[in-house]
Design a protein around this motif. Structure first.
Motif, PDB file in Angstrom:
ATOM      1  N   MET A 178       0.828  -1.219   0.000  1.00 40.34           N
ATOM      2  CA  MET A 178       0.000   0.000   0.000  1.00 40.34           C
ATOM      3  C   MET A 178       0.857   1.263   0.000  1.00 40.34           C
ATOM      4  N   GLU A 179       2.174   1.081   0.163  1.00 43.21           N
ATOM      5  CA  GLU A 179       3.052   2.237   0.321  1.00 43.21           C
ATOM      6  C   GLU A 179       3.184   3.131  -0.919  1.00 43.21           C
ATOM      7  N   PRO A 180       3.355   2.576  -2.155  1.00 44.94           N
ATOM      8  CA  PRO A 180       3.725   3.431  -3.274  1.00 44.94           C
ATOM      9  C   PRO A 180       2.812   4.625  -3.532  1.00 44.94           C
ATOM     10  N   HIS A 181       1.477   4.467  -3.319  1.00 39.90           N
ATOM     11  CA  HIS A 181       0.582   5.576  -3.653  1.00 39.90           C
ATOM     12  C   HIS A 181       0.735   6.761  -2.715  1.00 39.90           C
ATOM     13  N   LEU A 182       1.522   6.563  -1.626  1.00 36.73           N
ATOM     14  CA  LEU A 182       1.770   7.684  -0.720  1.00 36.73           C
ATOM     15  C   LEU A 182       2.772   8.657  -1.315  1.00 36.73           C
ATOM     16  N   GLN A 183       3.550   8.174  -2.265  1.00 36.32           N
ATOM     17  CA  GLN A 183       4.560   9.040  -2.860  1.00 36.32           C
ATOM     18  C   GLN A 183       3.903  10.192  -3.614  1.00 36.32           C
ATOM     19  N   ALA A 184       4.560  11.348  -3.555  1.00 30.71           N
ATOM     20  CA  ALA A 184       4.105  12.502  -4.324  1.00 30.71           C
ATOM     21  C   ALA A 184       5.342  13.106  -4.971  1.00 30.71           C
ATOM     22  N   ASN A 185       5.299  13.232  -6.289  1.00 32.44           N
ATOM     23  CA  ASN A 185       6.449  13.759  -7.042  1.00 32.44           C
ATOM     24  C   ASN A 185       7.741  13.021  -6.686  1.00 32.44           C
ATOM     25  N   GLY A 186       7.619  11.699  -6.505  1.00 34.83           N
ATOM     26  CA  GLY A 186       8.802  10.898  -6.214  1.00 34.83           C
ATOM     27  C   GLY A 186       9.304  11.016  -4.787  1.00 34.83           C
ATOM     28  N   LYS A 187       8.526  11.685  -3.913  1.00 33.92           N
ATOM     29  CA  LYS A 187       8.966  11.862  -2.524  1.00 33.92           C
ATOM     30  C   LYS A 187       8.069  11.070  -1.583  1.00 33.92           C
ATOM     31  N   ASN A 188       8.628  10.644  -0.462  1.00 31.80           N
ATOM     32  CA  ASN A 188       7.864   9.910   0.543  1.00 31.80           C
ATOM     33  C   ASN A 188       7.472  10.836   1.686  1.00 31.80           C
ATOM     34  N   PHE A 189       6.464  10.405   2.435  1.00 30.48           N
ATOM     35  CA  PHE A 189       6.011  11.168   3.596  1.00 30.48           C
ATOM     36  C   PHE A 189       6.763  10.666   4.827  1.00 30.48           C
ATOM     37  N   TYR A 190       7.446  11.588   5.522  1.00 32.24           N
ATOM     38  CA  TYR A 190       8.247  11.222   6.693  1.00 32.24           C
ATOM     39  C   TYR A 190       7.807  11.983   7.941  1.00 32.24           C
ATOM     40  N   ALA A 191       7.989  11.328   9.083  1.00 35.27           N
ATOM     41  CA  ALA A 191       7.880  12.003  10.384  1.00 35.27           C
ATOM     42  C   ALA A 191       9.228  11.799  11.055  1.00 35.27           C
ATOM     43  N   ILE A 192       9.920  12.903  11.342  1.00 37.46           N
ATOM     44  CA  ILE A 192      11.193  12.765  12.063  1.00 37.46           C
ATOM     45  C   ILE A 192      11.091  13.577  13.353  1.00 37.46           C
ATOM     46  N   GLY A 193      11.726  13.099  14.411  1.00 32.74           N
ATOM     47  CA  GLY A 193      11.641  13.888  15.645  1.00 32.74           C
ATOM     48  C   GLY A 193      12.228  13.188  16.854  1.00 32.74           C
TER      49      GLY A 193
ATOM     50  N   LYS B 189       8.144   6.429   8.172  1.00 36.52           N
ATOM     51  CA  LYS B 189       7.927   6.650   6.733  1.00 36.52           C
ATOM     52  C   LYS B 189       6.520   6.233   6.319  1.00 36.52           C
ATOM     53  N   ASN B 190       5.889   7.042   5.479  1.00 39.30           N
ATOM     54  CA  ASN B 190       4.588   6.745   4.869  1.00 39.30           C
ATOM     55  C   ASN B 190       3.538   6.289   5.882  1.00 39.30           C
ATOM     56  N   ASN B 191       3.042   5.034   5.777  1.00 38.31           N
ATOM     57  CA  ASN B 191       1.939   4.614   6.658  1.00 38.31           C
ATOM     58  C   ASN B 191       2.300   4.672   8.143  1.00 38.31           C
ATOM     59  N   THR B 192       3.550   4.369   8.464  1.00 37.94           N
ATOM     60  CA  THR B 192       3.991   4.412   9.864  1.00 37.94           C
ATOM     61  C   THR B 192       3.996   5.860  10.358  1.00 37.94           C
TER      62      THR B 192
ATOM     63  N   ILE C   5       2.019   8.232   9.229  1.00 37.02           N
ATOM     64  CA  ILE C   5       0.601   8.602   9.386  1.00 37.02           C
ATOM     65  C   ILE C   5       0.103   8.104  10.744  1.00 37.02           C
ATOM     66  N   ALA C   6       0.378   6.827  11.043  1.00 36.80           N
ATOM     67  CA  ALA C   6      -0.067   6.229  12.311  1.00 36.80           C
ATOM     68  C   ALA C   6       0.522   6.995  13.500  1.00 36.80           C
ATOM     69  N   HIS C   7       1.783   7.433  13.363  1.00 42.55           N
ATOM     70  CA  HIS C   7       2.442   8.174  14.449  1.00 42.55           C
ATOM     71  C   HIS C   7       1.732   9.495  14.708  1.00 42.55           C
ATOM     72  N   LEU C   8       1.386  10.210  13.638  1.00 39.76           N
ATOM     73  CA  LEU C   8       0.709  11.511  13.820  1.00 39.76           C
ATOM     74  C   LEU C   8      -0.657  11.322  14.490  1.00 39.76           C
ATOM     75  N   PHE C   9      -1.369  10.264  14.149  1.00 40.62           N
ATOM     76  CA  PHE C   9      -2.653   9.979  14.805  1.00 40.62           C
ATOM     77  C   PHE C   9      -2.446   9.766  16.306  1.00 40.62           C
ATOM     78  N   LYS C  10      -1.401   9.017  16.651  1.00 43.73           N
ATOM     79  CA  LYS C  10      -1.135   8.708  18.061  1.00 43.73           C
ATOM     80  C   LYS C  10      -0.752   9.976  18.835  1.00 43.73           C
ATOM     81  N   VAL C  11       0.101  10.787  18.203  1.00 37.45           N
ATOM     82  CA  VAL C  11       0.556  12.024  18.841  1.00 37.45           C
ATOM     83  C   VAL C  11      -0.614  12.995  19.007  1.00 37.45           C
ATOM     84  N   GLY C  12      -1.345  13.220  17.920  1.00 39.59           N
ATOM     85  CA  GLY C  12      -2.414  14.227  17.915  1.00 39.59           C
ATOM     86  C   GLY C  12      -3.593  13.897  18.811  1.00 39.59           C
TER      87      GLY C  12
END
Length: 416
Positions: A1-16, A96-99, A101-108
């Protein structure tokens, strides 16, 4: 399910980093002031990071954004704070990506907060999101995701008792004072600074201690007077801070400064003094503990106070997680449909142009042709056809990529 998260060849990241692995001192190194937050967003845009949200609270500092590599975000963070990459790597997390997303849900939703169910973080997320939007650093994915997290937070707040009882560090601070300072209504309480946790603590102190002579000192007196008006406090000049400390029994520090504002040199009294430092970075120098009459407590110590309230809150975690699963599921469905949305749109456009050509032909053939009626019926048929294709592509048993290829071939589509 990961590839469709990419936008313009970039992945969604949470760093912190957060209180879980980083102590108050290290979190202080990575604390982001408001100006720095804006500078991060501006530089990110220049470096081709097209969507980014920056969160910095006393418990965590996090960047959520699209990048070719997470190091782009780590580099940004380190360039605009006092932290180093080496220091970051010791305590950090990268999702990265789905992980992510899940992290932001947990934090928020307060499930990852230092005090379980502390909803302070969601207002921080809203402010950060607004700032990113202002700098044109929010894409449709980020907008939809943050709104889904806000919705989950709202439902958890309304449908569970996870935030019952003590809800924040400020409440824990007041509980600490009430438990350890006898006859608190008659004691001299001094609040130095107007940071958010300090203001909340002050409000709780007024409410719970019945103390009507709490003194507030701030570098900017007008700001102090504004807050004092709300909570019925006495305002004193910053120039008198030393003499105010000398007469105080409890000193609460929440200045939001980047370096300690209270040190041993400012304390000239032998009477017992309890100091609560509610700031990240620390605003009270550790050398105050060299004085035998001083007790220093930092917000990290306060949040470790475990009580029945915390145990009660833990019982509501499964219900909160169910709500998150439901809303995240809706978000995932939306995300899934985004990858074939261009094909469905192109199909609709193709069918609409066929419809218009046919209506033009029929209009020329028949003098009494009811164009309006024909337009309504054919538009409805087109909608039903495209819905069928969309449902087919959403089906778990469908190979979406094969189906997309076939639809594009059959209808000779060009995605626009």
């Amino acid at each position: 399910m990961e590839p469709h998260l990419q936008a313009n060849g970039k992945n969604f990241y949470a760093i912190g980093l957060s209180y879980k692995k980083a102590d108050a001192e290290i979190r202080g190194h990575f604390s982001i002031a408001n100006d720095a937050k804006r500078n991060i967003l501006v530089q990110a845009k220049q470096e081709g990071i097209f969507s980014l949200v920056v969160i910095s609270t006393c418990n965590r500092t996090e960047l959520y954004g699209f990048a070719e590599h997470p190091f782009q975000l780590i580099k940004l963070l380190c360039e605009h704070t006092h932290g180093t990459v080496e220091e970051f790597e010791k305590v950090a997390y990268v999702h990265k990506n789905n992980t992510a997303i899940a992290h932001l849900f947990k934090v928020g939703t307060g499930l990852d907060s230092q005090i379980l169910g502390d909803f302070e973080i969601i207002s921080q997320l809203k402010i950060s999101f607004k700032q990113s939007k202002k700098e044109d650093m929010v894409n449709p994915f980020m907008e939809r995701l943050v709104n889904a997290v806000i919705q989950a937070s709202k439902r958890i707040k309304n449908e569970t008792d996870i935030s019952s009882g003590a809800t924040s560090v400020s409440f824990a601070a007041v509980q600490y004072i009430l438990a350890r300072v006898p006859h608190v209504s008659r004691k001299n309480l001094l609040l130095f600074g107007t940071g958010k946790i300090g203001r909340n603590t002050c409000e709780n102190l007024v409410k719970h201690t019945k103390n009507d002579h709490i003194v507030l000192v701030n570098r900017t007196k007008t700001k102090a007077e504004e807050i004092a008006g709300k909570f019925n406090l006495v305002v004193k000049d910053y120039a008198n801070i030393q003499s105010e400390i000398a007469t105080s029994d409890v000193l609460i520090v929440a200045t939001g400064a980047q370096k300690p504002t209270i040190s041993k040199a400012l304390i000239h009294s032998d009477k017992p003094l309890l100091i609560l430092d509610l700031s990240i970075p620390r605003n009270v120098a550790v050398d105050v503990t060299e004085l035998p009459n001083v007790t220093l407590v930092h917000l990290d110590d306060l949040s470790k106070m475990t009580d029945q309230t915390l145990q009660r809150r833990k019982q509501h975690i499964p219900k909160a997680e169910t709500i998150i699963t439901e809303i995240k599921g809706e978000f995932d469905n939306w995300l899934e449909t985004r990858k074939f949305a261009p094909t469905i749109k192109a199909l609709k456009n193709k069918l609409t142009s066929l419809k218009e050509a046919e209506i033009n032909l029929q209009r020329k053939k028949y003098t009494d042709f009811d164009e309006e009626h024909a337009d309504i019926i054919s538009s409805r048929i087109i909608q039903k056809i495209t819905n069928h294709f969309a449902n087919h592509l959403k089906d778990e048993n469908t190979s979406a990529s094969e189906s997309l290829e076939l639809i594009q071939k059959v209808f000779q589509l060009q995605n626009k």
